[in-house]
Design a protein around this motif. Structure first.
Motif, PDB file in Angstrom:
ATOM      1  N   LEU A  91      30.903   5.508  73.780  1.00 29.13           N
ATOM      2  CA  LEU A  91      30.570   4.874  75.058  1.00 29.13           C
ATOM      3  C   LEU A  91      31.487   3.704  75.406  1.00 29.13           C
ATOM      4  O   LEU A  91      31.698   3.399  76.572  1.00 29.13           O
ATOM      5  CB  LEU A  91      29.117   4.382  75.040  1.00 29.13           C
ATOM      6  CG  LEU A  91      28.053   5.477  75.082  1.00 29.13           C
ATOM      7  CD1 LEU A  91      26.682   4.881  74.808  1.00 29.13           C
ATOM      8  CD2 LEU A  91      28.079   6.195  76.428  1.00 29.13           C
ATOM      9  N   GLU A  92      32.045   3.047  74.404  1.00 28.48           N
ATOM     10  CA  GLU A  92      32.752   1.787  74.643  1.00 28.48           C
ATOM     11  C   GLU A  92      34.258   1.818  74.465  1.00 28.48           C
ATOM     12  O   GLU A  92      34.938   0.975  75.012  1.00 28.48           O
ATOM     13  CB  GLU A  92      32.204   0.708  73.707  1.00 28.48           C
ATOM     14  CG  GLU A  92      30.726   0.426  73.867  1.00 28.48           C
ATOM     15  CD  GLU A  92      30.424  -0.477  75.036  1.00 28.48           C
ATOM     16  OE1 GLU A  92      31.312  -1.256  75.433  1.00 28.48           O
ATOM     17  OE2 GLU A  92      29.311  -0.396  75.555  1.00 28.48           O
ATOM     18  N   HIS A 134      37.953   4.480  79.874  1.00 31.46           N
ATOM     19  CA  HIS A 134      37.350   3.754  78.753  1.00 31.46           C
ATOM     20  C   HIS A 134      37.717   2.286  78.853  1.00 31.46           C
ATOM     21  O   HIS A 134      38.769   1.927  79.356  1.00 31.46           O
ATOM     22  CB  HIS A 134      37.835   4.331  77.417  1.00 31.46           C
ATOM     23  CG  HIS A 134      37.243   5.673  77.120  1.00 31.46           C
ATOM     24  ND1 HIS A 134      35.944   5.847  76.776  1.00 31.46           N
ATOM     25  CD2 HIS A 134      37.801   6.897  77.132  1.00 31.46           C
ATOM     26  CE1 HIS A 134      35.723   7.127  76.581  1.00 31.46           C
ATOM     27  NE2 HIS A 134      36.832   7.786  76.784  1.00 31.46           N
ATOM     28  N   THR A 173      28.240  12.614  75.646  1.00 31.27           N
ATOM     29  CA  THR A 173      28.224  11.149  75.664  1.00 31.27           C
ATOM     30  C   THR A 173      29.549  10.615  76.177  1.00 31.27           C
ATOM     31  O   THR A 173      29.585   9.717  77.024  1.00 31.27           O
ATOM     32  CB  THR A 173      27.941  10.586  74.254  1.00 31.27           C
ATOM     33  OG1 THR A 173      26.685  11.077  73.794  1.00 31.27           O
ATOM     34  CG2 THR A 173      27.914   9.065  74.259  1.00 31.27           C
ATOM     35  N   THR A 210      32.515   4.854  84.079  1.00 30.37           N
ATOM     36  CA  THR A 210      33.537   3.818  84.199  1.00 30.37           C
ATOM     37  C   THR A 210      34.807   4.311  84.876  1.00 30.37           C
ATOM     38  O   THR A 210      35.569   3.505  85.386  1.00 30.37           O
ATOM     39  CB  THR A 210      33.939   3.284  82.808  1.00 30.37           C
ATOM     40  OG1 THR A 210      34.523   4.346  82.062  1.00 30.37           O
ATOM     41  CG2 THR A 210      32.758   2.708  82.073  1.00 30.37           C
ATOM     42  N   SER A 269      30.380   8.453  79.610  1.00 34.70           N
ATOM     43  CA  SER A 269      31.102   7.184  79.622  1.00 34.70           C
ATOM     44  C   SER A 269      32.257   7.237  80.611  1.00 34.70           C
ATOM     45  O   SER A 269      32.464   6.313  81.392  1.00 34.70           O
ATOM     46  CB  SER A 269      31.626   6.858  78.224  1.00 34.70           C
ATOM     47  OG  SER A 269      32.385   5.671  78.254  1.00 34.70           O
TER      48      SER A 269
END
Length: 69
Positions: free
Chosen positions: A13-14, A63, A52, A60, A56
């Motif tokens: 996710l990040e 990333h 997932t 966004t 993400s």
């Protein structure tokens, strides 16, 4: 195991995974068998790791961070 799965999820996710596949990220956390990892991930989160990561990206558009080494 749950902690490791959560950490992989956070990374998906990040962080950027441009040079790392989902399998590489999972292996970094000790999951050496991709199919077993994906099944465990689905059991805990109700979606596959690729879903997932797509979530993400769609949220966004890109990333946010580089994957730490």
């Amino acid at each position: 195991r749950r902690y490791k799965l959560q950490k992989v999820r956070e990374y998906l996710l990040e962080y950027v995974a441009q040079s790392s596949s989902i399998g590489d990220i999972a292996a970094q956390w000790g999951f050496m068998h991709p199919s077993s990892f994906a099944k465990s991930y689905y059991t805990f989160f109700g979606e596959y790791p690729s879903e997932t990561m797509k979530q993400s990206l769609s949220t966004t558009g890109f990333h946010k961070k580089a994957l730490p080494k």
